[in-house]
Write a protein that holds these residues in place. Sequence first.
Motif, PDB file in Angstrom:
ATOM      1  N   VAL A  77      65.285  49.063  59.886  1.00 50.60           N
ATOM      2  CA  VAL A  77      64.522  49.986  60.879  1.00 50.60           C
ATOM      3  C   VAL A  77      64.851  49.720  62.123  1.00 50.60           C
ATOM      4  O   VAL A  77      64.960  48.630  62.913  1.00 50.60           O
ATOM      5  N   ASN A  78      65.566  50.793  62.835  1.00 50.30           N
ATOM      6  CA  ASN A  78      66.169  51.045  64.371  1.00 50.30           C
ATOM      7  C   ASN A  78      66.896  49.862  64.303  1.00 50.30           C
ATOM      8  O   ASN A  78      67.064  49.337  65.322  1.00 50.30           O
ATOM      9  N   GLY A  79      67.897  49.734  63.396  1.00 49.47           N
ATOM     10  CA  GLY A  79      68.950  48.690  63.515  1.00 49.47           C
ATOM     11  C   GLY A  79      68.773  47.347  63.045  1.00 49.47           C
ATOM     12  O   GLY A  79      69.285  46.422  63.123  1.00 49.47           O
ATOM     13  N   GLU A  80      67.416  46.969  62.940  1.00 50.70           N
ATOM     14  CA  GLU A  80      66.779  45.541  62.426  1.00 50.70           C
ATOM     15  C   GLU A  80      66.475  45.632  60.924  1.00 50.70           C
ATOM     16  O   GLU A  80      65.838  46.475  60.443  1.00 50.70           O
ATOM     17  N   THR A  81      66.991  44.605  60.274  1.00 49.93           N
ATOM     18  CA  THR A  81      66.772  44.353  58.797  1.00 49.93           C
ATOM     19  C   THR A  81      65.224  44.023  58.903  1.00 49.93           C
ATOM     20  O   THR A  81      64.950  43.141  59.620  1.00 49.93           O
ATOM     21  N   ARG A  82      64.683  44.410  57.667  1.00 52.80           N
ATOM     22  CA  ARG A  82      63.297  44.089  57.374  1.00 52.80           C
ATOM     23  C   ARG A  82      62.916  44.031  56.060  1.00 52.80           C
ATOM     24  O   ARG A  82      63.563  44.655  55.217  1.00 52.80           O
ATOM     25  N   GLU A  83      62.089  43.137  55.569  1.00 56.66           N
ATOM     26  CA  GLU A  83      61.690  43.114  54.058  1.00 56.66           C
ATOM     27  C   GLU A  83      60.346  43.690  54.237  1.00 56.66           C
ATOM     28  O   GLU A  83      59.385  43.587  55.001  1.00 56.66           O
ATOM     29  N   VAL A  84      60.262  44.649  53.112  1.00 56.53           N
ATOM     30  CA  VAL A  84      59.175  45.412  52.961  1.00 56.53           C
ATOM     31  C   VAL A  84      58.581  45.597  51.323  1.00 56.53           C
ATOM     32  O   VAL A  84      59.631  45.205  50.813  1.00 56.53           O
ATOM     33  N   GLU A  85      57.610  45.701  51.244  1.00 51.07           N
ATOM     34  CA  GLU A  85      56.865  45.711  49.650  1.00 51.07           C
ATOM     35  C   GLU A  85      57.496  46.782  49.086  1.00 51.07           C
ATOM     36  O   GLU A  85      57.706  47.952  49.623  1.00 51.07           O
ATOM     37  N   PRO A  86      57.658  46.670  47.807  1.00 49.73           N
ATOM     38  CA  PRO A  86      58.259  47.860  46.896  1.00 49.73           C
ATOM     39  C   PRO A  86      57.337  48.946  46.986  1.00 49.73           C
ATOM     40  O   PRO A  86      55.961  48.781  47.084  1.00 49.73           O
ATOM     41  N   ASN A  87      57.746  50.596  46.889  1.00 55.96           N
ATOM     42  CA  ASN A  87      56.914  51.561  47.072  1.00 55.96           C
ATOM     43  C   ASN A  87      56.034  51.744  48.039  1.00 55.96           C
ATOM     44  O   ASN A  87      55.059  52.639  48.090  1.00 55.96           O
ATOM     45  N   VAL A  88      56.480  51.161  49.246  1.00 57.72           N
ATOM     46  CA  VAL A  88      55.880  51.529  50.521  1.00 57.72           C
ATOM     47  C   VAL A  88      56.385  53.017  50.968  1.00 57.72           C
ATOM     48  O   VAL A  88      57.294  53.296  50.696  1.00 57.72           O
ATOM     49  N   THR A  89      55.236  53.640  51.648  1.00 64.21           N
ATOM     50  CA  THR A  89      55.588  54.928  52.065  1.00 64.21           C
ATOM     51  C   THR A  89      55.983  54.954  53.609  1.00 64.21           C
ATOM     52  O   THR A  89      55.765  53.908  54.335  1.00 64.21           O
ATOM     53  N   ILE A  90      56.445  55.971  54.158  1.00 69.26           N
ATOM     54  CA  ILE A  90      56.652  55.968  55.488  1.00 69.26           C
ATOM     55  C   ILE A  90      55.706  55.799  56.305  1.00 69.26           C
ATOM     56  O   ILE A  90      55.464  54.879  57.290  1.00 69.26           O
ATOM     57  N   GLU A  91      54.384  56.420  56.325  1.00 69.30           N
ATOM     58  CA  GLU A  91      53.154  56.371  56.571  1.00 69.30           C
ATOM     59  C   GLU A  91      52.727  54.916  56.696  1.00 69.30           C
ATOM     60  O   GLU A  91      52.218  54.354  57.695  1.00 69.30           O
ATOM     61  N   GLN A  92      52.850  53.974  55.447  1.00 66.99           N
ATOM     62  CA  GLN A  92      52.369  52.759  55.317  1.00 66.99           C
ATOM     63  C   GLN A  92      53.519  51.840  56.147  1.00 66.99           C
ATOM     64  O   GLN A  92      52.883  50.947  57.053  1.00 66.99           O
ATOM     65  N   LEU A  93      54.586  51.984  56.284  1.00 66.70           N
ATOM     66  CA  LEU A  93      55.497  51.324  57.131  1.00 66.70           C
ATOM     67  C   LEU A  93      55.215  51.516  58.379  1.00 66.70           C
ATOM     68  O   LEU A  93      55.136  50.471  59.150  1.00 66.70           O
ATOM     69  N   LEU A  94      54.871  52.746  58.929  1.00 69.95           N
ATOM     70  CA  LEU A  94      54.539  53.009  60.321  1.00 69.95           C
ATOM     71  C   LEU A  94      53.512  52.237  60.742  1.00 69.95           C
ATOM     72  O   LEU A  94      53.179  51.534  61.963  1.00 69.95           O
ATOM     73  N   GLU A  95      52.410  51.991  60.024  1.00 70.22           N
ATOM     74  CA  GLU A  95      51.259  51.247  60.340  1.00 70.22           C
ATOM     75  C   GLU A  95      51.671  49.777  59.968  1.00 70.22           C
ATOM     76  O   GLU A  95      51.076  49.156  61.138  1.00 70.22           O
ATOM     77  N   GLN A  96      52.353  49.404  59.063  1.00 71.67           N
ATOM     78  CA  GLN A  96      52.695  47.817  59.158  1.00 71.67           C
ATOM     79  C   GLN A  96      53.471  47.711  60.369  1.00 71.67           C
ATOM     80  O   GLN A  96      53.236  46.400  61.231  1.00 71.67           O
ATOM     81  N   ILE A  97      54.227  48.446  61.275  1.00 74.25           N
ATOM     82  CA  ILE A  97      54.967  47.861  62.394  1.00 74.25           C
ATOM     83  C   ILE A  97      54.185  48.286  63.697  1.00 74.25           C
ATOM     84  O   ILE A  97      54.988  48.051  64.702  1.00 74.25           O
ATOM     85  N   GLY A  98      53.127  48.928  63.569  1.00 65.73           N
ATOM     86  CA  GLY A  98      52.392  49.534  64.452  1.00 65.73           C
ATOM     87  C   GLY A  98      52.741  50.400  65.432  1.00 65.73           C
ATOM     88  O   GLY A  98      52.783  50.476  66.777  1.00 65.73           O
ATOM     89  N   ALA A  99      53.423  51.405  64.841  1.00 65.03           N
ATOM     90  CA  ALA A  99      54.061  52.683  65.541  1.00 65.03           C
ATOM     91  C   ALA A  99      53.005  53.618  65.858  1.00 65.03           C
ATOM     92  O   ALA A  99      51.892  53.674  65.155  1.00 65.03           O
ATOM     93  N   PRO A 100      53.120  54.181  66.952  1.00 62.64           N
ATOM     94  CA  PRO A 100      52.026  55.083  67.416  1.00 62.64           C
ATOM     95  C   PRO A 100      51.931  56.332  66.466  1.00 62.64           C
ATOM     96  O   PRO A 100      52.921  56.778  65.701  1.00 62.64           O
ATOM     97  N   HIS A 101      50.792  56.749  66.407  1.00 62.46           N
ATOM     98  CA  HIS A 101      50.546  58.056  65.540  1.00 62.46           C
ATOM     99  C   HIS A 101      51.188  59.476  66.025  1.00 62.46           C
ATOM    100  O   HIS A 101      51.464  60.277  65.248  1.00 62.46           O
ATOM    101  N   ARG A 102      51.220  59.497  67.334  1.00 62.48           N
ATOM    102  CA  ARG A 102      51.716  60.623  67.976  1.00 62.48           C
ATOM    103  C   ARG A 102      53.222  60.435  68.761  1.00 62.48           C
ATOM    104  O   ARG A 102      53.169  59.275  69.193  1.00 62.48           O
TER     105      ARG A 102
END
Length: 66
Positions: free
Chosen positions: A5-30
């Motif tokens: 993600v943006n050049g940084e390696t991350r471990e995430v759960e299998p079957n995560v969606t883009i929406e769930q990933l954005l929430e996990q990393i605290g990305a803004p909604h807009r």
Amino acid sequence: MTITVNGETREVEPNVTIEQLLEQIGAPHRGIAVAKNDTVIRREHYSTQHVRDGDRIEIIRAVAGG
């Protein structure tokens, strides 16, 4: 599973969606754009587009100014 993600390696759960990933990393909604493996993902597909092992995700934040 391992993704980048943006050049940084991350471990995430299998079957995560883009929406769930954005929430996990605290990305803004807009004011952001998301690309998965160099392909822009439309906002309406964030909840159905799954992240796979080895994917590259780029999150770009819009900045206003002059």
